[in-house]
Design an enzyme around this catalytic site. Structure first.
Site, mmCIF file in Angstrom:
data_model
loop_
_atom_site.group_PDB
_atom_site.id
_atom_site.type_symbol
_atom_site.label_atom_id
_atom_site.label_comp_id
_atom_site.label_asym_id
_atom_site.label_seq_id
_atom_site.Cartn_x
_atom_site.Cartn_y
_atom_site.Cartn_z
ATOM 1 N N LYS A 21 -3.850 0.955 -1.928
ATOM 2 C CA LYS A 21 -5.387 1.313 -2.492
ATOM 3 C C LYS A 21 -5.024 2.621 -3.405
ATOM 4 O O LYS A 21 -4.224 3.659 -2.841
ATOM 5 C CB LYS A 21 -6.138 1.513 -1.540
ATOM 6 C CG LYS A 21 -6.682 0.182 -0.837
ATOM 7 C CD LYS A 21 -7.348 -0.775 -1.679
ATOM 8 C CE LYS A 21 -7.677 -1.894 -1.047
ATOM 9 N NZ LYS A 21 -8.193 -2.921 -1.824
ATOM 10 N N LEU A 22 -5.784 2.717 -4.509
ATOM 11 C CA LEU A 22 -5.644 4.099 -5.139
ATOM 12 C C LEU A 22 -6.459 5.149 -4.313
ATOM 13 O O LEU A 22 -7.489 4.706 -3.693
ATOM 14 C CB LEU A 22 -6.669 3.871 -6.575
ATOM 15 C CG LEU A 22 -6.254 4.858 -7.548
ATOM 16 C CD1 LEU A 22 -4.719 4.628 -7.977
ATOM 17 C CD2 LEU A 22 -7.069 4.295 -9.036
ATOM 18 N N HIS B 67 7.739 5.941 -3.467
ATOM 19 C CA HIS B 67 7.671 4.648 -4.635
ATOM 20 C C HIS B 67 9.205 4.022 -4.491
ATOM 21 O O HIS B 67 10.104 5.016 -4.574
ATOM 22 C CB HIS B 67 7.362 5.058 -5.861
ATOM 23 C CG HIS B 67 7.306 3.744 -6.705
ATOM 24 N ND1 HIS B 67 6.274 2.842 -6.574
ATOM 25 C CD2 HIS B 67 8.143 3.248 -7.740
ATOM 26 C CE1 HIS B 67 6.446 1.810 -7.473
ATOM 27 N NE2 HIS B 67 7.752 2.168 -8.108
ATOM 28 N N GLU C 239 14.956 5.346 1.408
ATOM 29 C CA GLU C 239 13.746 5.836 1.727
ATOM 30 C C GLU C 239 13.437 6.600 3.062
ATOM 31 O O GLU C 239 12.874 7.732 3.211
ATOM 32 C CB GLU C 239 12.479 4.965 1.784
ATOM 33 C CG GLU C 239 12.087 3.974 0.184
ATOM 34 C CD GLU C 239 11.240 3.006 0.176
ATOM 35 O OE1 GLU C 239 10.214 3.271 1.181
ATOM 36 O OE2 GLU C 239 11.511 2.138 -0.467
HETATM 37 C C1 GRF Z 1 8.241 1.227 0.708
HETATM 38 O O1 GRF Z 1 9.161 0.515 -0.078
HETATM 39 C C2 GRF Z 1 7.553 2.197 -0.145
HETATM 40 O O2 GRF Z 1 8.535 2.798 -1.069
HETATM 41 C C3 GRF Z 1 6.357 1.439 -0.779
HETATM 42 O O3 GRF Z 1 5.938 0.678 0.131
HETATM 43 C C4 GRF Z 1 7.066 0.254 1.159
HETATM 44 C C5 GRF Z 1 6.538 0.679 2.463
HETATM 45 O O4 GRF Z 1 7.371 0.114 3.506
HETATM 46 N N1 GRF Z 1 5.503 2.336 -1.222
HETATM 47 P P1 GRF Z 1 7.053 0.563 4.933
HETATM 48 O O5 GRF Z 1 5.518 0.175 5.120
HETATM 49 O O6 GRF Z 1 7.132 1.767 5.190
HETATM 50 O O7 GRF Z 1 8.153 -0.327 5.685
#
Ligand code: GRF
Length: 299
Positions: free
Chosen positions: A175-176, A193, A263
């Site tokens: 959500k924004l 992201h 990530e």
């Molecule tokens: C990740 O790929 C993140 O970059 C994006 O949403 C995904 C979330 O994954 N914004 P998780 O719920 O942390 O496994």
């Protein structure tokens, strides 16, 4: 601190002005948002205990009012580490899905590689994997936005302030973010992201859509971006990125898995830097991370 009797289900605005526990007077006045909306909106029946910051559950004496919140540590043990001079930060993580980034951040706080604590989890999907995990770990879960919109953006801000939240970390929250929250947490809301922004970002670029678009474009590199949050999708200042190769025969799922792996590492590193106050802002407004090993290096 015993607070489990303080169940707010069904109480009205202002109906609870003070709660006494066996040890100390915890609240002089409850934030509006602790009243009926917060307490009765959850299908689980939320108790006050679930909405208390973990610090309060430990050694803090607090007084709340709707305008301001004061908290003082009364007996927090001093840490014997170089980080001791820097106050541990309180983190609120926002998720909509499985929450694997949230888990890696949470685990890093437990291990000590992140000098902070996850004090609240905010989700728009009360039964998503991230929310289930948070409940399992005793982390308060706040549903926002709620279907009936009983918890306003202002209420959310009050609630986060009551938890003394320093940093808001979006991790797959779809959500924004309301303008009220952005205004109240300047330079303190981040998002991750799964592409190298500004490419493949903006409204509609989420989940597998991002990775499919990357592969279709022929780009040879992708990877996560962590950026500050402004009022649009994926346009805030970039704080950190990590390149991940796109292989010739990658499927979107394979690329997503490789990016997600990075990530987890990148978000923990950035959280560590944020909590250790190692962010500086270049004159032109670009945020930089000061290296831990060499304080003269920035990246
Ligand atoms: C990740 O790929 C993140 O970059 C994006 O949403 C995904 C979330 O994954 N914004 P998780 O719920 O942390 O496994």
């Amino acid at each position: 601190m015993e607070v489990q009797n303080a169940i707010l289900r069904g109480c009205n605005h202002g109906a609870v002005s003070s709660i006494r526990t066996s040890k100390t007077h915890v609240f002089t006045k409850l934030p509006k948002s602790f009243s009926s909306q917060t307490a009765s909106s959850s299908s689980n029946g939320v108790s006050l205990k679930n909405h208390l910051p973990s610090q309060i559950k430990r050694n803090f004496r607090c007084s709340y009012s709707i305008q301001n919140v004061e908290c003082k540590a009364v007996s927090d043990a001093e840490e014997d580490t170089p980080k001791a001079k820097i106050r541990r930060k309180n983190l609120a993580v926002f998720v909509s899905g499985g929450g694997s980034n949230f888990r890696s951040i949470y685990e890093a706080t437990l291990k000590g590689s992140v000098h902070g604590d996850v004090v609240a989890l905010v989700t728009n999907k009360h039964d998503c994997g991230g929310a289930e995990y948070a409940r399992d770990k005793g982390i308060p879960v706040i549903v926002f936005p709620q279907r009936e919109e009983v918890l306003s953006a202002e209420d959310l801000v009050i609630l986060l302030r009551s938890y003394k939240v320093d940093l808001v970390l979006l991790a797959g929250y779809l959500k924004l973010i309301p303008a009220e929250l952005i205004k109240c947490y300047p330079k303190a809301i981040l998002n991750i992201h799964p592409s190298l922004l500004p490419a493949f970002g903006g409204k509609g670029y989420y989940g597998m859509k991002v990775h499919r678009a990357v592969i279709a474009s022929g780009a040879r590199y992708s990877g996560p971006t962590i950026h500050y949050v402004d009022e649009q999708y994926d346009t805030g200042s970039i704080l950190a990125q990590r390149a991940v190769p796109v292989l010739a025969k990658d499927t979107a799922e394979e690329l997503a898995a490789r990016v997600l792996h990075e990530e987890h590492k990148l978000y923990v590193e950035v959280c560590a830097a944020l909590c250790e106050e190692r962010i500086t802002w270049r004159e032109d407004g670009v945020p930089l991370i000061r290296s831990k090993e060499n304080p003269n290096d920035y990246h």
